[in-house]
Motif scaffolding. Structure first.
Motif, PDB file in Angstrom:
ATOM      1  N   GLU A  91       0.777  -1.399   0.000  1.00  0.00           N
ATOM      2  CA  GLU A  91      -0.022   0.179  -0.156  1.00  0.00           C
ATOM      3  C   GLU A  91       0.944   1.266   0.093  1.00  0.00           C
ATOM      4  O   GLU A  91       1.995   1.336   0.742  1.00  0.00           O
ATOM      5  N   ARG A  92       0.586   2.217  -0.660  1.00  0.00           N
ATOM      6  CA  ARG A  92       1.237   3.551  -0.778  1.00  0.00           C
ATOM      7  C   ARG A  92       0.123   4.726  -0.628  1.00  0.00           C
ATOM      8  O   ARG A  92      -1.003   4.553  -0.503  1.00  0.00           O
ATOM      9  N   VAL A 148      -0.928   8.273  -2.067  1.00  0.00           N
ATOM     10  CA  VAL A 148      -0.806   9.354  -3.358  1.00  0.00           C
ATOM     11  C   VAL A 148      -1.449  10.659  -2.659  1.00  0.00           C
ATOM     12  O   VAL A 148      -2.354  10.967  -2.128  1.00  0.00           O
ATOM     13  N   THR A 170      -3.348   0.927  -3.726  1.00  0.00           N
ATOM     14  CA  THR A 170      -2.669  -0.545  -3.990  1.00  0.00           C
ATOM     15  C   THR A 170      -2.604  -0.864  -5.620  1.00  0.00           C
ATOM     16  O   THR A 170      -3.336  -0.260  -5.973  1.00  0.00           O
ATOM     17  N   ALA A 222      -2.486   3.126 -10.441  1.00  0.00           N
ATOM     18  CA  ALA A 222      -1.941   2.900  -8.924  1.00  0.00           C
ATOM     19  C   ALA A 222      -0.607   3.863  -8.805  1.00  0.00           C
ATOM     20  O   ALA A 222       0.076   3.906  -9.562  1.00  0.00           O
ATOM     21  N   TYR A 223      -0.656   4.197  -7.626  1.00  0.00           N
ATOM     22  CA  TYR A 223       0.812   4.908  -6.971  1.00  0.00           C
ATOM     23  C   TYR A 223       0.960   6.421  -7.365  1.00  0.00           C
ATOM     24  O   TYR A 223       1.895   7.040  -7.255  1.00  0.00           O
ATOM     25  N   ARG A 224       0.018   6.865  -8.232  1.00  0.00           N
ATOM     26  CA  ARG A 224       0.041   8.293  -8.552  1.00  0.00           C
ATOM     27  C   ARG A 224      -1.499   8.872  -8.923  1.00  0.00           C
ATOM     28  O   ARG A 224      -2.255   7.902  -9.445  1.00  0.00           O
TER      29      ARG A 224
END
Length: 200
Positions: A19-20, A22, A36, A42-44
């Protein structure tokens, strides 16, 4: 190698990854959303979504109607709509179960109604529909999706769509006009078209 796409209904658990967070700004607010893998962008924050949120006319605090985030992903558009228009009822729909779970978590404090597309009451009409539509599902599927949801606009409702020029943004504009919609290209930035769609 997985065959999952962001429009897969039940992504393989192996595609989730770590998990990140943004982070982005829109409508004068700062947002930090959990994300995720296995969901759109995902991620941005997707560049097209960023252009849409900058160039379209965001609702204001007096807005009190029904607003729809069509193809919500992990919830950036729904989060912005619910924040800038707290009196409105914001719906967020996506075929991807993981995307819906992330949107529900990211908007838990905002009262967004997150659901699968076929779970939205057919009687509900929307004052605004917002979408960075899933161009990569193919032209016929994209047209079918928009033909299903755009007629659910209220009589004076408006839809805000963003599409990459290189992915058919101009042909989408022409198709909408051919289907009888009033379409205005509100902005063109970074290769993306922002379209305002309303009834004729």
């Amino acid at each position: 190698m997985t065959g999952d796409h962001y429009f897969t209904a039940e992504p393989d658990a192996a595609t989730a990854g770590a998990e990140r967070i943004v982070e982005f700004a829109a409508g004068g607010h700062e947002f930090s959303l959990r994300v995720t893998g296995g969901v759109f962008s995902a991620y941005r924050l997707d560049p097209g979504t960023g252009v849409l949120l900058r160039k379209a006319d965001l609702p204001g605090p007096a807005s009190a109607g029904n607003l729809l985030d069509l193809g919500c992903g992990y919830g950036p558009i729904a989060s912005v709509l619910a924040t800038v228009a707290p009196r409105a009822t914001v719906y967020a729909v996506d075929v991807n179960a993981r995307a819906r779970a992330l949107t529900a978590a990211n908007t838990a404090a905002l009262g967004v109604r997150v659901s699968a597309p076929d779970e939205v009451d057919q009687a509900v009409r929307f004052d605004e529909i917002w979408s960075n539509p899933p161009i990569r599902i193919g032209k016929s599927e994209l047209h079918a999706l928009l033909a299903l949801w755009l007629p659910r606009l209220a009589p004076d409702g408006v839809a805000w769509l963003v599409a990459g020029k290189h992915l058919g943004g101009d042909s989408l504009h022409r198709w909408l006009v051919d289907e009888g919609w009033q379409v205005e290209r509100r902005a063109s930035q970074k290769g993306f078209r922002v379209l305002r769609v309303a009834r004729n």
